[in-house]
Design an enzyme around this catalytic site. Sequence first.
Site, PDB file in Angstrom:
ATOM      1  N   SER A 162      42.218 -29.245  35.948  1.00 25.79           N
ATOM      2  CA  SER A 162      42.966 -29.796  37.075  1.00 25.79           C
ATOM      3  C   SER A 162      42.814 -31.325  37.103  1.00 25.79           C
ATOM      4  CB  SER A 162      42.481 -29.150  38.377  1.00 25.79           C
ATOM      5  OG  SER A 162      43.354 -29.433  39.434  1.00 25.79           O
ATOM      6  N   ASP A 330      50.013 -20.429  36.427  1.00 30.28           N
ATOM      7  CA  ASP A 330      49.744 -21.707  37.094  1.00 30.28           C
ATOM      8  C   ASP A 330      51.060 -22.402  37.398  1.00 30.28           C
ATOM      9  OD1 ASP A 330      48.895 -24.181  37.966  1.00 30.28           O
ATOM     10  OD2 ASP A 330      47.590 -24.584  36.251  1.00 30.28           O
ATOM     11  N   HIS A 363      46.547 -21.300  39.389  1.00 28.80           N
ATOM     12  CA  HIS A 363      45.925 -22.544  38.914  1.00 28.80           C
ATOM     13  C   HIS A 363      44.400 -22.439  38.811  1.00 28.80           C
ATOM     14  CE1 HIS A 363      45.186 -26.789  38.350  1.00 28.80           C
ATOM     15  NE2 HIS A 363      44.431 -26.824  39.435  1.00 28.80           N
TER      16      HIS A 363
END
Length: 392
Positions: A162, A330, A363
């Site tokens: 991320s 995601d 995610h």
Amino acid sequence: MTEQPVSSPSGETDVENFADVVTLGEGNPLVLDSGEMLGAIEVAYKTWGRLNADKSNAILICHALTGDHYVCGTNPITGKGGWWENMVGPGKPVDTDRYYIICSNVLGSCAGTTGPASLNPITGKAYGPDFPVITLGDMVRAQALLLDHLGIDTLFSVIGGSMGGMQTLQWAAAYPDRVKTVVAIATTWRHSAQNIAFHEVGRQAIMADVNWAHGRYMDDPRAEPPHAGLAVARMAAHITYMSESGLTSRFGRNLQDRDKVAFGFDADFQIESYLRHQGISFVDRFDANSYLYITRAMDYYDLSAPYDGVLAEAFRETKTRFCVISFTSDWLYTTEESRHIVRSLNAVGARVSFANIDMDKGHDSFLLDCPEMNDMVAGFLQSEARSIGVNS
């Protein structure tokens, strides 16, 4: 430079669980992308493993937006395990028996590194809105100062998911001679309009909270922080960290502690109760102003911007070897964005491995136990360590 251990809430020092804080940049302020300068900064960090004789086994792990430097072991702030227990530890993919692991709290955050909650040396009060706007590039420059302090010129690898993945790419572009390998997971090279939109919703929720007080809620120790706004921001963001299929399989339309709807606005559904819990628990460990500053830093992130939008140019002539991993579910940082990173690396002849892992958790899959991801990271590091000649 001065260095001191972070004290536990009880005031005691636990060398196993608590980290160090180092003061960097004294007499040589950090020049930010905004053009402003930030004087001496504190950086909180923790290390695991042993640095080998030729200092070739150092790995920097970069945390995500609301993470911190407690990758594994007991987090003294939350009392829970570290945020990447599945990935980092003895015998794990990032093996602390083999590598020297470093993780620092990012600039602008609130877990020991200088941020808006820190004291402004000019006013003697918390910076609050007087803290300068920061970028991912500024965060990475602060990490580079930490490595200078630790006497480490070159990293065997930089690893993160991320926002941590964005930092890994920034490292490769900004310090190509200091990074042998990069593992970028569930990430992007620039924030999309949708990403910026979600962040703006969160920021507006915080700023609409009357307790935010234009960012000066810390000036009065008796004042309540903007917990309601921060909790809403967290709830909105948390939705983006999951997938529709993951939400459905976990919660569906199940009711919370009742057998029929109440025809009101209490938490009828389990998903509502879950999100409220996420919001409430978040405000106990995170600062609202830090949330504003870090989300803004992510919004400003566009690694291709200095190259007229051509991402490949950020990596031209790179010698760094890359491992890029995405997840099929995601929708925050999509597989197509990872493919764009890979295609850009291919365009300049960079060595890159890529996997798009079929996982329905969204995610946050990179934070969960994912054997395929673990195997790929472990295999990549082992292969590159043999190739480069990294000793334990």
